[in-house]
Design an enzyme around this catalytic site. Structure first.
Site, mmCIF file in Angstrom:
data_model
loop_
_atom_site.group_PDB
_atom_site.id
_atom_site.type_symbol
_atom_site.label_atom_id
_atom_site.label_comp_id
_atom_site.label_asym_id
_atom_site.label_seq_id
_atom_site.Cartn_x
_atom_site.Cartn_y
_atom_site.Cartn_z
ATOM 1 N N HIS A 1 -8.073 -0.739 5.825
ATOM 2 C CA HIS A 1 -8.409 -1.839 6.546
ATOM 3 C C HIS A 1 -9.052 -2.984 5.537
ATOM 4 O O HIS A 1 -9.938 -2.541 4.785
ATOM 5 C CB HIS A 1 -9.697 -1.459 7.776
ATOM 6 N N ARG B 1 3.370 2.566 25.448
ATOM 7 C CA ARG B 1 2.764 2.778 23.991
ATOM 8 C C ARG B 1 3.278 4.176 23.691
ATOM 9 O O ARG B 1 3.682 4.618 22.673
ATOM 10 C CB ARG B 1 1.407 2.581 23.972
ATOM 11 N N ASN C 1 0.820 -1.241 -0.163
ATOM 12 C CA ASN C 1 0.118 -0.073 0.022
ATOM 13 C C ASN C 1 1.025 1.252 0.018
ATOM 14 O O ASN C 1 0.443 2.279 -0.753
ATOM 15 C CB ASN C 1 -0.825 -0.084 1.245
ATOM 16 N N ASN D 1 -5.885 5.124 7.868
ATOM 17 C CA ASN D 1 -5.516 3.702 7.790
ATOM 18 C C ASN D 1 -6.226 2.865 6.701
ATOM 19 O O ASN D 1 -7.360 3.582 6.462
ATOM 20 C CB ASN D 1 -5.951 3.183 9.286
ATOM 21 N N GLU E 1 -7.447 -2.140 -2.506
ATOM 22 C CA GLU E 1 -6.565 -1.330 -1.549
ATOM 23 C C GLU E 1 -5.652 -0.370 -2.459
ATOM 24 O O GLU E 1 -5.661 0.762 -1.978
ATOM 25 C CB GLU E 1 -5.982 -2.176 -0.382
ATOM 26 N N VAL F 1 -10.272 0.675 17.805
ATOM 27 C CA VAL F 1 -9.525 -0.249 16.742
ATOM 28 C C VAL F 1 -10.588 -0.278 15.389
ATOM 29 O O VAL F 1 -11.666 -0.547 15.459
ATOM 30 C CB VAL F 1 -9.428 -1.461 17.350
ATOM 31 N N ARG G 1 0.831 -2.132 14.769
ATOM 32 C CA ARG G 1 0.546 -1.692 16.430
ATOM 33 C C ARG G 1 -0.423 -0.641 16.476
ATOM 34 O O ARG G 1 -1.046 -0.006 15.476
ATOM 35 C CB ARG G 1 2.123 -0.626 16.485
ATOM 36 N N ILE G 2 -0.850 -0.939 17.644
ATOM 37 C CA ILE G 2 -2.159 0.111 18.017
ATOM 38 C C ILE G 2 -1.546 1.176 18.515
ATOM 39 O O ILE G 2 -0.700 1.412 19.282
ATOM 40 C CB ILE G 2 -2.874 -0.489 18.904
#
Ligand code: GRF
Length: 206
Positions: free
Chosen positions: A111, A63, A11, A109, A176, A146, A93-94
């Site tokens: 998905h 984090r 991507n 983002n 995508e 999330v 990673r979150i």
């Protein structure tokens, strides 16, 4: 613009190629990986974009401590909360609420499902297990949940009899690579307004 990756980087590649070829008004100054072995790092370098590694394995802090390191690297490359865009592209990673607040409405983002269905990991497998006839992909702003932020673009992909996780993932991935650069363009051109959960997209060419 900064792109965050962890692996393959397809991507990321689609975005970088589209930015060049289609004159999308953003300047990709850095690709950051949390994984030094990410294949995408070499692709970024080949495309003339600087790369940085902020290793996450073995990192002992919180984090937010980790994300502060990412923010420092972004700022070093002039990706600021005011003018910068941050694209998560397979970044495994979150990210912390502190990072999201600082770059409010500036983080995107992708998905591999039609959200809100099949959020989280293994979205294509979840779709196959559920037995849906269509899945697809979603580009969205990142908020503190999330895969829950306001949706910019979605593209449906038909699930075929006999599809495996691999074949479905492959067809979704092709999609995508189309919608992520399109979404980056819309945001970069200031055509996306966020209204609560929704986005309104103004296409000046139409
Ligand atoms: C893609 O399927 C994307 O939707 C998900 O992670 C995968 C990353 O692939 N978030 P790549 O690294 O962009 O090739």
């Amino acid at each position: 613009m900064g792109i965050l990756i962890s692996g393959r980087g397809s991507n990321m590649e689609a975005i970088l190629v589209a930015v060049k070829k289609q004159n999308i008004p953003v300047n990709p100054t850095v690709v950051i990986s949390n994984n030094e072995n990410a294949k995408g790092l070499k692709i970024a370098q080949r495309l003339g974009v600087k790369t940085e590694i902020v290793p996450s394995s073995g990192f002992k802090g919180s984090r937010w401590d980790y994300d502060r390191k990412i923010i420092r690297v972004l700022q070093k490359h002039e990706v600021t909360p005011n003018n910068g865009l941050v694209c998560l592209a397979g970044f495994m990673r979150i990210i912390s609420p502190g990072f999201i607040r600082k770059y409010k409405n500036r983080i995107l983002n992708i998905h591999p499902a039609i959200l809100p269905s099949f959020a989280g990991l293994h979205a294509q497998r979840q779709a196959l297990d559920y037995g849906v006839k269509f899945s697809g992909c979603t580009v969205h702003f990142v908020d503190v949940g999330v895969d829950t932020g306001p949706i910019i673009l979605q593209s449906p992909v038909q699930v075929r009899d006999g599809d495996t996780e691999e074949t479905l993932s492959k067809r979704i991935l092709q999609r995508e690579h189309k919608i992520y650069p399109q979404a980056v363009r819309l945001v970069a051109e200031g055509k996306v307004t966020i209204m609560g959960r929704k986005t309104i997209i103004r296409n000046l060419d139409r």
